[in-house]
Design a protein around this motif. Structure first.
Motif: not given
Length: 232
Positions: A50, A53-54, A194, A203
């Motif tokens: 993740r 994406n951060s 993140w 999530g």
């Protein structure tokens, strides 16, 4: 010559942008120092994907000059809870280097970031390592950063031609509370970043891995809300 032509372009810096809190604050500090910032993110097969994406979100929110993502599959080596089928420890930081240490990760990533900087004509490299509130990783210590700077001077065309790289680690001697305060001062939303090593299936950040514990501790000590949603 017109005033526009006389105006100097900002110097370019390349920031190793993992997508975590520390790298986000580092990128913003580089911008505050007057640099045009290019981010470099490495997809190394990490289980906490993740953060990739951060990194994209941070680059967009900060309006970085450029954001690159390259793939380097470290799962072929394994040897870490972040790249292999090894449980992420949830008992809190101890005295030994934990299994979340990825062998030579910052050494490899700094080499890549320096190569990216040299290709782009930049001579400033930023990395968000911290040697106070951290998990004891050897590649976060000041002596490593100083040693790498010398290696980069000796091993690059720019270095041997007399324009060596400056390796900036602005968070090196900050506590996590200091970093949380900088996050707030710079107007950054913590949720853009993140940090969790082992996200839950729905999530959320686990709240129990070393990275979550250190982050939560920092924001709590600073008295600043962390907009990240934790499972524990």
């Amino acid at each position: 010559m017109s005033e526009l032509e006389e105006r100097e372009e900002p110097r370019l810096a390349v920031v190793l942008l993992s997508g975590g809190l520390d790298s986000m604050v580092t990128a913003a500090l580089a911008q505050e120092s007057g640099f045009a910032v290019q981010g470099l993110t490495v997809d190394y097969g990490q289980r906490h994907r993740r953060e990739l994406n951060s990194a994209k979100r941070i680059a967009r929110k900060l309006g970085l000059a450029r954001q690159l993502e390259i793939a380097l599959d470290l799962t072929a080596f394994g040897g870490s809870a972040l790249t292999d089928q090894i449980d992420v420890p949830k008992g809190g930081p101890g005295n030994d280097i934990p299994v979340t240490y990825v062998p030579a990760r910052n050494l490899v990533f700094l080499a890549l970031t320096t190569a990216c900087a040299e290709a782009a004509g930049a001579r400033d490299v930023f990395i968000g390592v911290n040697a106070l509130d951290y998990s004891g990783y050897p590649d976060c210590r000041p002596e490593f950063i100083a040693s790498f700077a010398e290696t980069a001077r000796l091993g690059t065309k720019a270095g041997v031609e007399g324009t060596p790289f400056s390796i900036h680690a602005p968070l090196q001697n900050m506590t996590k509370a200091d970093i949380a305060r900088e996050c707030a001062r710079l107007g950054l939303d913590p949720s853009w970043s993140w940090s969790c090593y082992d996200p839950t299936d729905d999530g959320r950040a686990c709240g129990l891995c070393d990275s979550c514990r250190l982050r939560k501790k920092g924001f709590a000590e600073a008295g600043i809300p962390d907009s990240t949603e934790y499972a524990a």
